[in-house]
Design an enzyme around this catalytic site. Structure first.
Site, short mmCIF file in Angstrom:
data_model
loop_
_atom_site.label_atom_id
_atom_site.label_comp_id
_atom_site.label_asym_id
_atom_site.label_seq_id
_atom_site.Cartn_x
_atom_site.Cartn_y
_atom_site.Cartn_z
N GLN A 169 1.93 -5.91 -3.25
CA GLN A 169 2.41 -6.05 -1.87
C GLN A 169 3.73 -5.28 -1.67
O GLN A 169 3.97 -4.31 -2.37
CB GLN A 169 2.55 -7.53 -1.47
CG GLN A 169 1.22 -8.25 -1.34
CD GLN A 169 0.63 -8.73 -2.65
OE1 GLN A 169 1.31 -9.37 -3.43
NE2 GLN A 169 -0.62 -8.45 -2.91
N ASP A 201 0.81 -1.23 0.00
CA ASP A 201 0.00 0.00 0.00
C ASP A 201 0.84 1.27 0.00
O ASP A 201 0.42 2.30 0.53
CB ASP A 201 -0.97 0.03 1.21
CG ASP A 201 -1.92 -1.14 1.18
OD1 ASP A 201 -2.28 -1.59 0.09
OD2 ASP A 201 -2.31 -1.60 2.27
N LYS A 232 1.97 2.17 -5.06
CA LYS A 232 2.53 1.61 -6.31
C LYS A 232 1.62 1.90 -7.50
O LYS A 232 2.08 2.18 -8.60
CB LYS A 232 2.70 0.09 -6.18
CG LYS A 232 3.67 -0.32 -5.07
CD LYS A 232 3.70 -1.83 -4.89
CE LYS A 232 2.42 -2.41 -4.34
NZ LYS A 232 2.10 -2.01 -2.96
N GLY A 277 -4.60 -4.13 -3.81
CA GLY A 277 -5.58 -3.09 -4.12
C GLY A 277 -4.79 -1.85 -4.46
O GLY A 277 -4.14 -1.27 -3.60
N HIS A 278 -4.79 -1.50 -5.74
CA HIS A 278 -3.99 -0.35 -6.19
C HIS A 278 -4.93 0.78 -6.60
O HIS A 278 -5.72 0.62 -7.53
CB HIS A 278 -3.08 -0.76 -7.36
CG HIS A 278 -2.05 -1.77 -6.98
ND1 HIS A 278 -1.09 -2.23 -7.84
CD2 HIS A 278 -1.82 -2.40 -5.81
CE1 HIS A 278 -0.32 -3.10 -7.20
NE2 HIS A 278 -0.75 -3.24 -5.97
P1 GDP Z 1 -0.69 0.44 -3.54
O1 GDP Z 1 -1.35 -0.82 -3.11
O2 GDP Z 1 0.77 0.45 -3.28
O3 GDP Z 1 -1.02 0.82 -4.96
O4 GDP Z 1 -1.31 1.60 -2.62
P2 GDP Z 1 -2.87 1.78 -2.24
O5 GDP Z 1 -3.58 2.29 -3.43
O6 GDP Z 1 -3.39 0.58 -1.56
O7 GDP Z 1 -2.76 2.90 -1.12
C1 GDP Z 1 -2.19 4.14 -1.35
C2 GDP Z 1 -3.25 5.23 -1.12
O8 GDP Z 1 -2.62 6.49 -1.05
C3 GDP Z 1 -4.27 5.35 -2.24
O9 GDP Z 1 -5.49 5.73 -1.68
C4 GDP Z 1 -3.70 6.47 -3.11
O10 GDP Z 1 -4.72 7.17 -3.82
C5 GDP Z 1 -3.09 7.36 -2.07
N1 GDP Z 1 -1.90 8.11 -2.51
C6 GDP Z 1 -0.88 7.70 -3.31
N2 GDP Z 1 0.08 8.65 -3.36
C7 GDP Z 1 -0.35 9.67 -2.57
C8 GDP Z 1 0.23 10.92 -2.17
O11 GDP Z 1 1.34 11.29 -2.56
N3 GDP Z 1 -0.51 11.68 -1.30
C9 GDP Z 1 -1.74 11.30 -0.84
N4 GDP Z 1 -2.38 12.11 0.00
N5 GDP Z 1 -2.31 10.12 -1.19
C10 GDP Z 1 -1.61 9.33 -2.02
P1 IMO Z 2 -0.95 -4.07 -2.30
O1 IMO Z 2 -0.53 -4.61 -3.63
C1 IMO Z 2 -0.92 -4.52 2.03
C2 IMO Z 2 -1.04 -8.58 3.61
C3 IMO Z 2 -2.25 -9.04 4.36
C4 IMO Z 2 -1.61 -10.00 5.34
C5 IMO Z 2 -0.53 -10.67 4.50
C6 IMO Z 2 -0.93 -12.01 3.91
O2 IMO Z 2 -2.23 -3.31 -2.33
O3 IMO Z 2 0.17 -3.33 -1.65
P2 IMO Z 2 -2.52 -12.69 1.90
O4 IMO Z 2 -3.97 -12.44 1.66
O5 IMO Z 2 -1.64 -12.12 0.84
O6 IMO Z 2 -2.21 -14.13 2.18
O7 IMO Z 2 -2.19 -11.90 3.26
O8 IMO Z 2 -0.24 -9.75 3.45
N1 IMO Z 2 -1.29 -8.06 2.25
C7 IMO Z 2 -1.20 -6.78 1.91
N2 IMO Z 2 -0.97 -5.69 2.68
N3 IMO Z 2 -1.06 -4.38 0.70
C8 IMO Z 2 -1.28 -5.46 -0.09
O9 IMO Z 2 -1.29 -5.39 -1.44
C9 IMO Z 2 -1.40 -6.73 0.52
N4 IMO Z 2 -1.63 -7.98 0.06
C10 IMO Z 2 -1.54 -8.79 1.12
O10 IMO Z 2 -2.88 -7.96 5.00
O11 IMO Z 2 -0.97 -9.28 6.36
MG MG Z 3 -2.88 -1.47 -1.84
#
Ligand code: GDP
Ligand code: IMO
Ligand code: MG
Length: 429
Positions: free
Chosen positions: A223, A13, A16, A40-41
């Site tokens: 991840q 999270d 990416k 979840g991106h």
């Molecule tokens: P990922 O799984 O690595 O793609 O990250 P996620 O999407 O799960 O979580 C990142 C969250 O931060 C999302 O809600 C993005 O919209 C938000 N985000 C990404 N970059 C920035 C930033 O520079 N500032 C803020 N405020 N939000 C950001």
């Molecule tokens: P993105 O791509 C954050 C975590 C779960 C748990 C562990 C194992 O959005 O960064 P799993 O279901 O993979 O067997 O769970 O990994 N986890 C993540 N945490 N971002 C993710 O994906 C994750 N995918 C799995 O919360 O701790």
């Molecule tokens: Mg994510």
């Protein structure tokens, strides 16, 4: 730019999706190479939010080829729902290709994920419950069902029968759970196969051809490094390899084809699920960061644990992934805090540990060593160059770079596509 691997440098999270979407503007192809719909991106384009679980973030631009590689585990129901949802929002998915060799997630994988977590009780991993671990277990045990098998009616029938016999026995005799009905799963998955069969290809050929003809290819990790099966906080990890090395295996290319590796990290740290987290903030600062940063899981909605930036992890990720650059996201979330901290090392039984330990017993006893920094109050969401940042924000970023030992190329100052400071143009670097 040519070929760039984008990985999570913390516990997932990190942003990416946003960084991939930003860099995809000049890419020809975007490849997801591991994980599944545990990911979840989130990408925000012109105020519209897209949550992608399996489809590469490049899909939001017309004309980019998007690939789901062999290292990904695919829940076809989720993939079809994602395709439909994008279609309804006017996003074309006609350039999506899926590897013949990617493994398929079945309902029994999801159930096994859940009953195994229940069995573990307070030792649970806190998985996303999407069946990821059990699907990779089947792949390693050489009983998994791949996309190429799914779309072959005869092959699929035989493999499903064989699997279901064993899984039903395991579920009932070991876990005291219920059986699955063959006809129901078979019927549903035959329909999924019909919907998806036109997308299933030998994608290694497509990716290698793109690279060999000089196209710009991005590899979008899921991840993060500390969730890596080999290098993460085992057993509190996922069942794939979120680190950069997996891009080769999961896309079907050789290591000589990778030009650059970018690690994405937040300006602080978060973690979802159980497991150690040395710089975790269990106080109101942690709550403030969670609320301001909207730190709730994209996939499961669970609150993310929040803490200070951890330089030990920064250095560790740099080593494991061979990082060329860092992309630091969410610097804007730290605005308004009076004091900020960066962890530069861990103290374990009186000694400074500079490297991330393998033993969870040791890690759990580690006390972070912090450096303190004055915060800034100015709104930075409109900053587009480093000189737009207040002096305290610049100092903070300089220290993040120093303790990690990796130059920062990109700084995120908001969730929108253009809310980015480009320190080094990665297309030229
Ligand atoms: P990922 O799984 O690595 O793609 O990250 P996620 O999407 O799960 O979580 C990142 C969250 O931060 C999302 O809600 C993005 O919209 C938000 N985000 C990404 N970059 C920035 C930033 O520079 N500032 C803020 N405020 N939000 C950001
Ligand atoms: P993105 O791509 C954050 C975590 C779960 C748990 C562990 C194992 O959005 O960064 P799993 O279901 O993979 O067997 O769970 O990994 N986890 C993540 N945490 N971002 C993710 O994906 C994750 N995918 C799995 O919360 O701790
Ligand atoms: Mg994510």
């Amino acid at each position: 730019m040519s070929t760039v691997v984008i990985i999570g440098a913390q516990w997932g999270d990190e942003g990416k999706g946003k960084v991939t979407d930003f860099l995809a503007a000049k890419a020809d192809m975007v490849v997801r190479y591991q994980g599944g719909n545990n990911a979840g991106h989130t990408v925000v384009v012109e105020g519209r939010e897209y949550k992608l679980h399996l489809i590469p973030s490049g899909i939001l631009y017309p004309g980019k080829t998007c690939i789901i590689g062999s290292g990904v585990v695919i829940d076809p129901e989720v993939l079809i729902a994602e395709l439909d949802a994008l279609g309804k929002r006017g996003i074309s998915t006609s350039n999506l290709k899926i590897s013949q060799r990617a493994h398929v997630i079945f309902p029994y994988h999801r159930r096994l994920d859940q009953v195994e977590e229940d069995r573990k009780g307070d030792q649970k991993i806190g998985t996303t419950g999407r069946g990821i671990g059990p699907a990779y277990m089947d792949k390693s045990a050489r009983v998994g069902i791949r996309m190429i098998d799914l779309i072959d009616e005869e092959e699929f029938k035989a493999l499903l029968e064989m699997n279901l016999e064993v899984k039903n026995h395991l579920l009932t005799a070991v876990y005291g759970s219920e059986k699955f009905d063959f006809t129901e799963i078979y019927g549903a998955y035959r329909k999924y196969a019909e919907t998806l069969s036109g997308l299933v290809e030998d994608v290694s050929v497509i990716v290698n051809e793109a690279i060999n003809s000089g196209k710009n290819v991005l590899f979008e990790g899921a991840q993060g490094t500390l969730l890596d099966l080999d290098h993460g906080t085992y057993p509190f990890v996922t069942s794939s390899h979120p680190s950069a090395g997996a891009a080769c295996l999961g896309a079907g290319i050789g290591p000589t084809k990778i030009d650059r590796v970018i690690g994405v990290a937040k300006a602080y740290t978060t973690r979802v699920g159980e497991g150690p987290f040395p710089t975790e903030l269990l106080d109101e600062t942690g709550e403030h960061i969670r609320a301001k940063g909207g730190e709730f899981g994209t996939t499961t909605g669970r609150p993310r644990r929040c803490g200070w930036f951890d330089g030990v992890i920064g250095r560790y990720s740099a080593r494991i992934n061979g990082l060329d650059h860092l992309a630091i996201t969410k610097l804007d979330v730290l605005t308004g805090l009076e004091k900020l901290k960066i962890c530069t090392g861990y103290i374990y039984r009186g000694d400074v540990l500079n490297e991330f330990p393998a033993s969870l017993k040791v890690l759990n006893e580690c006390e972070p060593v912090y450096e303190e920094f004055p915060g800034w109050q100015e709104d930075i969401t409109g900053a587009r160059k480093i000189s737009d940042l207040p002096a305290n924000a610049r100092k903070y970023m300089e220290r993040v770079e120093q303790v990690s030992g990796v130059p920062v190329a990109v700084i995120g100052v908001g969730s929108q596509r253009d809310q980015v400071i480009v320190v080094t143009d990665l297309y030229q670097a």
